[in-house]
Scaffold this motif. Sequence first.
Motif, mmCIF file in Angstrom:
data_model
loop_
_atom_site.group_PDB
_atom_site.id
_atom_site.type_symbol
_atom_site.label_atom_id
_atom_site.label_comp_id
_atom_site.label_asym_id
_atom_site.label_seq_id
_atom_site.Cartn_x
_atom_site.Cartn_y
_atom_site.Cartn_z
ATOM 1 N N GLU A 199 43.533 25.271 38.539
ATOM 2 C CA GLU A 199 42.420 24.257 39.007
ATOM 3 C C GLU A 199 41.920 23.326 37.877
ATOM 4 O OE1 GLU A 199 39.230 26.765 40.576
ATOM 5 O OE2 GLU A 199 40.606 27.822 41.799
ATOM 6 N N GLY A 200 41.955 22.354 38.292
ATOM 7 C CA GLY A 200 41.805 20.865 37.195
ATOM 8 C C GLY A 200 40.026 20.786 37.434
ATOM 9 N N SER A 201 39.477 20.465 36.108
ATOM 10 C CA SER A 201 38.146 20.023 36.364
ATOM 11 C C SER A 201 38.118 18.672 35.475
ATOM 12 C CB SER A 201 37.325 21.094 35.397
ATOM 13 O OG SER A 201 37.795 21.380 34.163
ATOM 14 N N TRP A 202 38.997 17.890 35.116
ATOM 15 C CA TRP A 202 38.862 16.691 34.703
ATOM 16 C C TRP A 202 38.310 15.576 35.545
ATOM 17 C CZ3 TRP A 202 43.448 12.643 34.242
ATOM 18 C CH2 TRP A 202 43.003 11.653 33.704
ATOM 19 N N SER A 203 37.219 15.130 35.368
ATOM 20 C CA SER A 203 36.416 14.278 36.343
ATOM 21 C C SER A 203 35.430 13.464 35.517
ATOM 22 C CB SER A 203 35.811 15.147 37.244
ATOM 23 O OG SER A 203 34.420 15.666 36.558
ATOM 24 N N ARG A 204 34.989 12.244 36.234
ATOM 25 C CA ARG A 204 33.954 11.217 35.842
ATOM 26 C C ARG A 204 32.862 12.112 35.391
ATOM 27 N NH1 ARG A 204 34.711 6.038 35.937
ATOM 28 N NH2 ARG A 204 35.799 5.987 37.542
ATOM 29 N N ASN A 205 32.499 12.797 36.248
ATOM 30 C CA ASN A 205 31.057 13.725 35.835
ATOM 31 C C ASN A 205 31.144 14.532 34.745
ATOM 32 O OD1 ASN A 205 29.977 12.551 38.037
ATOM 33 N ND2 ASN A 205 30.428 14.304 39.412
ATOM 34 N N ILE A 206 32.243 15.295 34.465
ATOM 35 C CA ILE A 206 32.443 16.238 33.465
ATOM 36 C C ILE A 206 32.818 15.501 32.088
ATOM 37 C CG2 ILE A 206 33.524 18.427 32.528
ATOM 38 C CD1 ILE A 206 33.590 19.181 35.615
ATOM 39 N N HIS A 207 33.884 14.509 32.163
ATOM 40 C CA HIS A 207 34.329 13.796 30.889
ATOM 41 C C HIS A 207 34.152 12.417 31.278
ATOM 42 C CE1 HIS A 207 36.625 17.709 31.784
ATOM 43 N NE2 HIS A 207 36.572 17.680 30.532
ATOM 44 N N PRO A 208 32.974 11.942 31.190
ATOM 45 C CA PRO A 208 32.704 10.446 31.441
ATOM 46 C C PRO A 208 32.871 9.583 30.439
ATOM 47 C CG PRO A 208 30.575 11.577 30.830
ATOM 48 C CD PRO A 208 31.878 12.785 30.693
ATOM 49 N N ARG A 209 33.035 9.721 29.155
ATOM 50 C CA ARG A 209 33.595 8.702 28.322
ATOM 51 C C ARG A 209 34.912 8.419 28.584
ATOM 52 N NH1 ARG A 209 31.760 6.506 23.849
ATOM 53 N NH2 ARG A 209 33.279 5.759 22.363
ATOM 54 N N ILE A 300 55.131 33.804 29.779
ATOM 55 C CA ILE A 300 55.297 32.643 30.530
ATOM 56 C C ILE A 300 54.717 31.418 29.667
ATOM 57 C CG2 ILE A 300 54.774 33.554 32.796
ATOM 58 C CD1 ILE A 300 52.062 32.363 32.679
ATOM 59 N N THR A 301 55.415 30.009 30.162
ATOM 60 C CA THR A 301 54.922 28.798 29.301
ATOM 61 C C THR A 301 54.862 27.887 30.836
ATOM 62 O OG1 THR A 301 55.903 29.141 27.348
ATOM 63 C CG2 THR A 301 55.586 26.900 27.695
ATOM 64 N N VAL A 302 53.657 27.080 30.660
ATOM 65 C CA VAL A 302 53.493 26.069 31.647
ATOM 66 C C VAL A 302 52.929 24.762 30.943
ATOM 67 C CG1 VAL A 302 53.266 27.916 33.534
ATOM 68 C CG2 VAL A 302 51.168 26.904 32.291
ATOM 69 N N ALA A 303 53.021 23.487 31.750
ATOM 70 C CA ALA A 303 52.508 22.497 31.426
ATOM 71 C C ALA A 303 52.286 21.688 32.539
ATOM 72 C CB ALA A 303 53.193 21.638 30.395
ATOM 73 N N ILE A 304 50.943 20.843 32.418
ATOM 74 C CA ILE A 304 50.428 19.844 33.372
ATOM 75 C C ILE A 304 50.060 18.717 32.519
ATOM 76 C CG2 ILE A 304 48.779 19.772 35.173
ATOM 77 C CD1 ILE A 304 49.042 22.922 33.808
ATOM 78 N N ALA A 305 50.421 17.502 33.093
ATOM 79 C CA ALA A 305 50.305 16.280 32.347
ATOM 80 C C ALA A 305 48.943 15.961 32.800
ATOM 81 C CB ALA A 305 51.485 15.354 32.530
ATOM 82 N N LEU A 306 48.178 15.102 32.091
ATOM 83 C CA LEU A 306 47.211 14.186 32.460
ATOM 84 C C LEU A 306 47.689 12.796 32.653
ATOM 85 C CD1 LEU A 306 44.495 15.427 29.782
ATOM 86 C CD2 LEU A 306 44.504 16.159 32.160
ATOM 87 N N TYR A 307 47.240 12.163 33.883
ATOM 88 C CA TYR A 307 47.841 10.729 34.131
ATOM 89 C C TYR A 307 46.673 10.002 34.606
ATOM 90 C CZ TYR A 307 50.519 6.723 35.382
ATOM 91 O OH TYR A 307 51.016 5.510 35.696
ATOM 92 N N PRO A 308 46.218 8.748 33.961
ATOM 93 C CA PRO A 308 47.045 8.224 32.647
ATOM 94 C C PRO A 308 46.418 8.926 31.513
ATOM 95 C CG PRO A 308 45.258 6.810 33.625
ATOM 96 C CD PRO A 308 45.254 7.993 34.392
#
Length: 573
Positions: A199-209, A300-308
């Motif tokens: 579940e992703g939480s990268w967003s303008r509200n949480i990470h505005p800078r 287990i090993t997993v990866a999810i990229a942040l774009y951009p």
Amino acid sequence: MAKKSLEKWLLLLMFLLKKEGSSLRCDRRPYGSTTQASPSDGRYQLNVLGADDTYLPEQAYTVQLTRTDDESEFIAFVVSAEAELKQDPRNPRRLVAQNPGELRPQATGKYSDRCLYSVEQSSYNTKSSVELYWKAPATGRGCVTLRAMVAESQEIWFEDGAPLTVKLCEDMRQPDDVSPNINYECKVCDEAKYEVTFEGSWSRNIHPRLYPESDWLPRFSDLVGASHAADYVLWAPGNLASDGLKDLAEHANTSTLEAEIREKIGDGIRTLIKGKGHGYKKMENPTRAVFRTDNTNHLITVAIALYPSPDWFLGVTRFELCEEDNTWLKEREINLYPWDAGTDSGISYESANIETFPQDAVSRVQISSYDKNSPFYEMDMKDLRPFGRLHIKLIRTYPRECEESSEEEGGAPEVEEKKPEDNGSQEPDEPSRYQYPDIASDGRSSETPLEVDPNATEECPLTPWGEWSRCEGMCENGQLVGYKWRERFHLVDGIAVEKYDPNASPHNKAVPPHCKNKYDDFEQMECEESCAENEDNVEVVAERRRTLITPGHPWGSRKRDLFEHRNAMRALL
């Protein structure tokens, strides 16, 4: 003469080294004081909150200098950080101090004018306690000692000693999203099925800078990983990123990394793990995948990229599922923070591509950066909020006899594979759309020429949607609640990108990013249906038969049944 000169030179060298080493200690006596420090009487103590004799590299901690009774007060203080000495690699005869991290003052303090890596009082008002921040040094710096001086007056002051000195050494364990100690002697007999949810939480509200200006641009790549053995490493901090991880981290393209994993299935890897990534308006949608483990493949090993991003990604590496008591981990939720693949030197999400040469090792994205162009400019680690969470949950186990038991009983005779009624004694991997090609009776790909979805555009062609999978979930009280999925594939030069076919020639086709963002190639929906209480037992029997599952087709596939029938007829002949 030569001998005496040598002795004098050695004595002079020892004196200089001792002087240089001792000069690294700061004189913390109160300004104007002519007295020596009094022995500490325990009325004041120095504490590092959240640290138990160890520190995590680059982690921010709160340091408290407090009284231990209800009456004592002080007017001045100095808190210093000291690192261990080491030989200067350019001049082994010279001792130098390593970086002990950084102390940062709060309202009642300021950076010291006379001592390096120190904070002192900003006023002489009476105090009962003070707080400051300490950002631990990078990994490999050894132990750090925090020392405090506390003064009740110019003439009465205390320093050093156990209550006013704290020694912390690097915690060789890792932060939240890295596995606990690996259980190299995993002896659990039963196999297990897990569900992993991102579940992703990268967003303008949480990470505005410096969050990307265009709301439609940010997205998470597909989740990609594997359940694997202890001697397999897909990615790990300190290692160089593979071509697949580089492609994932820089471009959110999973094709190369998936190919690297598929090459190792059966040779260190049990299951390829994959879940659909989400973009605009769907960033918070959960991504789910199911995988299998056993006492050989229990990590287990997993990866999810942040774009951009330059080359940033989220994930866990070598996460241990076999607990120390040789039982399967029941459930775990893990906060995810960005990793740096070490292949691009950009410092912000939308930085221009700047290839890192030579390539750096995988490491944490630099937090508390002093570059104003960084999203993490002057940010304390304790203030950084997770960019996502990973939830790992045990769905069920499959009873298996331990190898020791089989040996004691003489072992069951190996069944010949040529018998049509018994296609193998080993249980196959979890049926997965990522592992099995569409196979005909001659062992070659029998797919018909690729169709094109008429609803797609010429610029972004796709195959039609495949059939929905069966409803996957747990049967409880006669009701199965879970999810089902279907997929299609982007076409590039007539090739279905990311569709697994071992008979196809390798290719490096990449789907244009705007096509990825505009057209989904994976859909998932919740489902609910009735089920029999003994369905799990039926499932175990079915899985013991090594059958090949056609991607996009349910278990009751006519093509698969025809395939089995042809094999059986050939064996009889």
